[in-house]
Design an enzyme around this catalytic site. Structure first.
Site, short mmCIF file in Angstrom:
data_model
loop_
_atom_site.label_atom_id
_atom_site.label_comp_id
_atom_site.label_asym_id
_atom_site.label_seq_id
_atom_site.Cartn_x
_atom_site.Cartn_y
_atom_site.Cartn_z
N SER A 173 0.85 -1.19 0.00
CA SER A 173 0.00 0.00 0.00
C SER A 173 0.89 1.24 0.00
O SER A 173 1.65 1.45 0.94
CB SER A 173 -0.89 0.02 1.24
OG SER A 173 -1.41 1.33 1.40
N HIS A 190 -1.32 -1.32 -4.08
CA HIS A 190 -2.60 -0.99 -3.45
C HIS A 190 -2.67 0.52 -3.24
O HIS A 190 -1.75 1.13 -2.67
CB HIS A 190 -2.69 -1.75 -2.12
CG HIS A 190 -4.01 -1.65 -1.43
ND1 HIS A 190 -5.11 -2.39 -1.81
CD2 HIS A 190 -4.40 -0.90 -0.37
CE1 HIS A 190 -6.11 -2.10 -1.00
NE2 HIS A 190 -5.72 -1.20 -0.12
N ASP A 213 -4.84 3.57 -1.75
CA ASP A 213 -5.87 3.87 -0.75
C ASP A 213 -6.40 5.28 -0.90
O ASP A 213 -5.71 6.25 -0.56
CB ASP A 213 -5.26 3.73 0.66
CG ASP A 213 -5.11 2.28 1.08
OD1 ASP A 213 -6.09 1.53 1.01
OD2 ASP A 213 -3.99 1.91 1.49
N MET A 245 -8.98 8.13 0.32
CA MET A 245 -9.80 8.50 1.49
C MET A 245 -10.35 9.89 1.29
O MET A 245 -9.62 10.80 0.88
CB MET A 245 -8.93 8.49 2.75
CG MET A 245 -8.24 7.17 3.00
SD MET A 245 -7.27 7.26 4.51
CE MET A 245 -6.47 5.65 4.45
N HIS A 289 -8.47 1.08 -3.73
CA HIS A 289 -9.38 0.87 -2.59
C HIS A 289 -10.05 2.20 -2.28
O HIS A 289 -9.43 3.10 -1.72
CB HIS A 289 -8.55 0.35 -1.41
CG HIS A 289 -9.30 0.17 -0.14
ND1 HIS A 289 -8.66 -0.03 1.08
CD2 HIS A 289 -10.63 0.14 0.14
CE1 HIS A 289 -9.56 -0.17 2.03
NE2 HIS A 289 -10.77 -0.06 1.50
N MET A 292 -12.15 4.43 -0.23
CA MET A 292 -12.78 4.66 1.08
C MET A 292 -13.50 6.00 0.96
O MET A 292 -13.10 7.01 1.55
CB MET A 292 -11.71 4.66 2.18
CG MET A 292 -11.20 3.26 2.47
SD MET A 292 -9.69 3.26 3.47
CE MET A 292 -8.47 3.32 2.16
N MET A 310 -11.27 -6.03 5.49
CA MET A 310 -10.45 -5.13 6.32
C MET A 310 -10.18 -5.79 7.67
O MET A 310 -11.12 -6.23 8.35
CB MET A 310 -11.16 -3.80 6.56
CG MET A 310 -11.35 -2.92 5.33
SD MET A 310 -9.84 -2.55 4.46
CE MET A 310 -8.88 -1.71 5.72
N ASP A 316 -6.52 -6.67 4.30
CA ASP A 316 -5.86 -5.36 4.39
C ASP A 316 -5.87 -4.84 5.82
O ASP A 316 -6.93 -4.67 6.42
CB ASP A 316 -6.64 -4.39 3.47
CG ASP A 316 -6.05 -2.99 3.40
OD1 ASP A 316 -4.96 -2.75 3.94
OD2 ASP A 316 -6.71 -2.14 2.76
C1 DX5 Z 1 -6.15 1.39 5.88
C2 DX5 Z 1 -5.69 1.08 4.47
C3 DX5 Z 1 -4.58 0.10 4.38
C4 DX5 Z 1 -3.30 0.53 5.05
C5 DX5 Z 1 -2.56 -0.68 5.52
O1 DX5 Z 1 -7.29 2.21 5.81
O2 DX5 Z 1 -6.77 0.55 3.72
O3 DX5 Z 1 -4.34 -0.27 3.03
O4 DX5 Z 1 -2.45 1.27 4.22
O5 DX5 Z 1 -1.45 -0.28 6.23
P1 DX5 Z 1 -0.69 -1.26 7.23
O6 DX5 Z 1 -0.18 -2.41 6.41
O7 DX5 Z 1 0.38 -0.39 7.78
O8 DX5 Z 1 -1.70 -1.71 8.26
ZN ZN Z 2 -6.48 -0.35 1.69
#
Ligand code: DX5
Ligand code: ZN
Length: 217
Positions: free
Chosen positions: A7, A32, A34, A36, A65, A67, A138, A176
């Site tokens: 990620s 990956h 992310d 947000m 991903h 969010m 998750m 994840d």
């Molecule tokens: C959290 C993200 C993850 C995050 C994982 O909201 O969706 O992808 O980056 O990070 P680690 O591996 O550090 O838990």
């Molecule tokens: Zn993620």
């Protein structure tokens, strides 16, 4: 074989292209990404322009991903910006809206995934499972990296795997949050075949060794 999806949330954004090249050389299977929105989750990360730049910088599979609230408003733009796969949260819109979003992703020739927050049960994937390419479970509350793996999610991973085998065996099962070599082994034993990892890969001095350790090799 277990796939590893670093990620980039844990990467150095000032040198993102090099960071991605580096984990690619270290054996990453997917990247990956992310996204947000400060609404579905409290944090804001990055979005379409960063994805566009990254698409020009790498041919690695980009697993996005989302969010974000009501992701159907944006999925086509994420496909056009270069996503190979777009994940939407089942909690982020109505079933009807999300089914439309999945159809829109597939119509653009991309893969579609559905994501479950920790409090959401495995049964929530049932309306989507025949249509999708990946389920993301998750194992932390979405919104930030560096949290601890929630062990209480292991039975749910197994319950999702059971439904995949019964209803759509080609579907991938990605996990994840809080993945380390020890939690990677637990997630794999419960049925995961793709592991996302932010801090355990980008935070490691030797990323090749880190990815190898996550694979259990
Ligand atoms: C959290 C993200 C993850 C995050 C994982 O909201 O969706 O992808 O980056 O990070 P680690 O591996 O550090 O838990
Ligand atoms: Zn993620």
């Amino acid at each position: 074989m277990l796939k590893i999806a670093p990620s980039i949330l844990a990467a150095d954004f000032a040198r993102l292209g090099q960071e991605v090249d580096d984990v690619r050389a270290a054996g990453a299977d997917y990247i990956h990404f992310d996204v947000m929105d400060g609404c579905f989750v409290p944090n804001i990360s990055f979005g379409l322009p960063v994805l566009q730049s990254l698409r020009r910088a790498t041919d690695l599979f980009l697993d996005v991903h989302l969010m974000i609230e009501r992701p159907g408003r944006y999925v086509e733009r994420f496909c056009q910006a270069g996503a190979d796969l777009v994940n939407v949260h089942v909690e982020a819109g109505s079933t009807e809206e999300l089914l439309k979003a999945i159809e829109a992703v597939k119509a653009l020739g991309k893969k579609a995934g559905v994501t479950l927050k920790p409090a959401t049960g495995a049964e929530a994937i049932e309306p989507f499972l025949p249509l999708i390419d990946l389920i993301l479970v998750m194992t932390v509350e979405p919104g930030s990296g560096g949290q601890s793996f929630m062990l209480d999610q292991l039975p749910k991973i197994a319950a999702v795997r059971e439904r995949i085998e019964r209803l759509n065996p080609a579907c991938e099962l990605e996990v994840d949050g809080g993945i380390t070599p020890s939690t990677a082994a637990l997630a794999k034993a419960a049925g995961a075949n793709v592991l996302v990892s932010g801090s355990a890969v980008f935070g490691a001095a030797d990323r090749r060794a880190a990815i190898r350790a996550l694979r259990g090799a």
